[in-house]
Design a protein around this motif. Sequence first.
Motif, PDB file in Angstrom:
ATOM      1  N   THR A  20      73.107  54.568  50.649  1.00 32.72           N
ATOM      2  CA  THR A  20      72.455  54.982  51.896  1.00 32.72           C
ATOM      3  C   THR A  20      72.252  53.785  52.814  1.00 32.72           C
ATOM      4  OG1 THR A  20      71.325  56.772  50.745  1.00 32.72           O
ATOM      5  CG2 THR A  20      70.418  56.117  52.864  1.00 32.72           C
ATOM      6  N   GLU A  21      71.728  52.718  52.268  1.00 31.88           N
ATOM      7  CA  GLU A  21      71.496  51.506  53.065  1.00 31.88           C
ATOM      8  C   GLU A  21      72.811  50.938  53.601  1.00 31.88           C
ATOM      9  OE1 GLU A  21      69.939  46.981  52.333  1.00 31.88           O
ATOM     10  OE2 GLU A  21      68.968  48.582  51.217  1.00 31.88           O
ATOM     11  N   SER A  22      73.837  50.923  52.764  1.00 33.08           N
ATOM     12  CA  SER A  22      75.149  50.428  53.194  1.00 33.08           C
ATOM     13  C   SER A  22      75.716  51.277  54.321  1.00 33.08           C
ATOM     14  CB  SER A  22      76.131  50.421  52.019  1.00 33.08           C
ATOM     15  OG  SER A  22      75.700  49.538  51.026  1.00 33.08           O
ATOM     16  N   TYR A  23      75.549  52.594  54.221  1.00 34.62           N
ATOM     17  CA  TYR A  23      76.069  53.505  55.239  1.00 34.62           C
ATOM     18  C   TYR A  23      75.298  53.344  56.558  1.00 34.62           C
ATOM     19  CZ  TYR A  23      77.526  57.706  57.646  1.00 34.62           C
ATOM     20  OH  TYR A  23      78.020  58.570  58.577  1.00 34.62           O
ATOM     21  N   ILE A  24      73.978  53.342  56.465  1.00 37.21           N
ATOM     22  CA  ILE A  24      73.152  53.254  57.674  1.00 37.21           C
ATOM     23  C   ILE A  24      73.358  51.925  58.395  1.00 37.21           C
ATOM     24  CG2 ILE A  24      70.750  53.096  58.479  1.00 37.21           C
ATOM     25  CD1 ILE A  24      70.106  55.266  56.355  1.00 37.21           C
ATOM     26  N   ASN A  25      73.470  50.843  57.627  1.00 39.32           N
ATOM     27  CA  ASN A  25      73.658  49.516  58.221  1.00 39.32           C
ATOM     28  C   ASN A  25      75.124  49.182  58.457  1.00 39.32           C
ATOM     29  OD1 ASN A  25      70.873  48.961  58.255  1.00 39.32           O
ATOM     30  ND2 ASN A  25      70.940  48.396  56.101  1.00 39.32           N
ATOM     31  N   ARG A  26      75.978  50.162  58.244  1.00 39.69           N
ATOM     32  CA  ARG A  26      77.424  50.022  58.467  1.00 39.69           C
ATOM     33  C   ARG A  26      78.033  48.861  57.692  1.00 39.69           C
ATOM     34  NH1 ARG A  26      79.188  53.614  62.137  1.00 39.69           N
ATOM     35  NH2 ARG A  26      77.701  54.461  63.571  1.00 39.69           N
TER      36      ARG A  26
END
Length: 90
Positions: A20-26
């Motif tokens: 989730t963090e990787s996706y949100i922070n691209r």
Amino acid sequence: MNYDFWQTRPEIKDIADYITESYINRISRRISISTPPRFAKSTFANYLSAWLILVDRNNSIIRASYSQSLSTELNQGVRQIMDSVKFNSL
């Protein structure tokens, strides 16, 4: 569908938080899940696919499996999550 999945499998919650963090922070837009047998990869991928569609209806999701019947079963799992009252209240 087991909606308490994350409470019973804290190690998977850690993986979900990281993705989730990787996706949100691209940080990463591509995800590959490789874990031992019976680690709940399919269930996790079902929830992840539903969440990615919830976040952005234009997301493209490709899931590979060894057979057409398993692929169909996995897609039905995602639809079941997305059709649930709990998912639609998000």
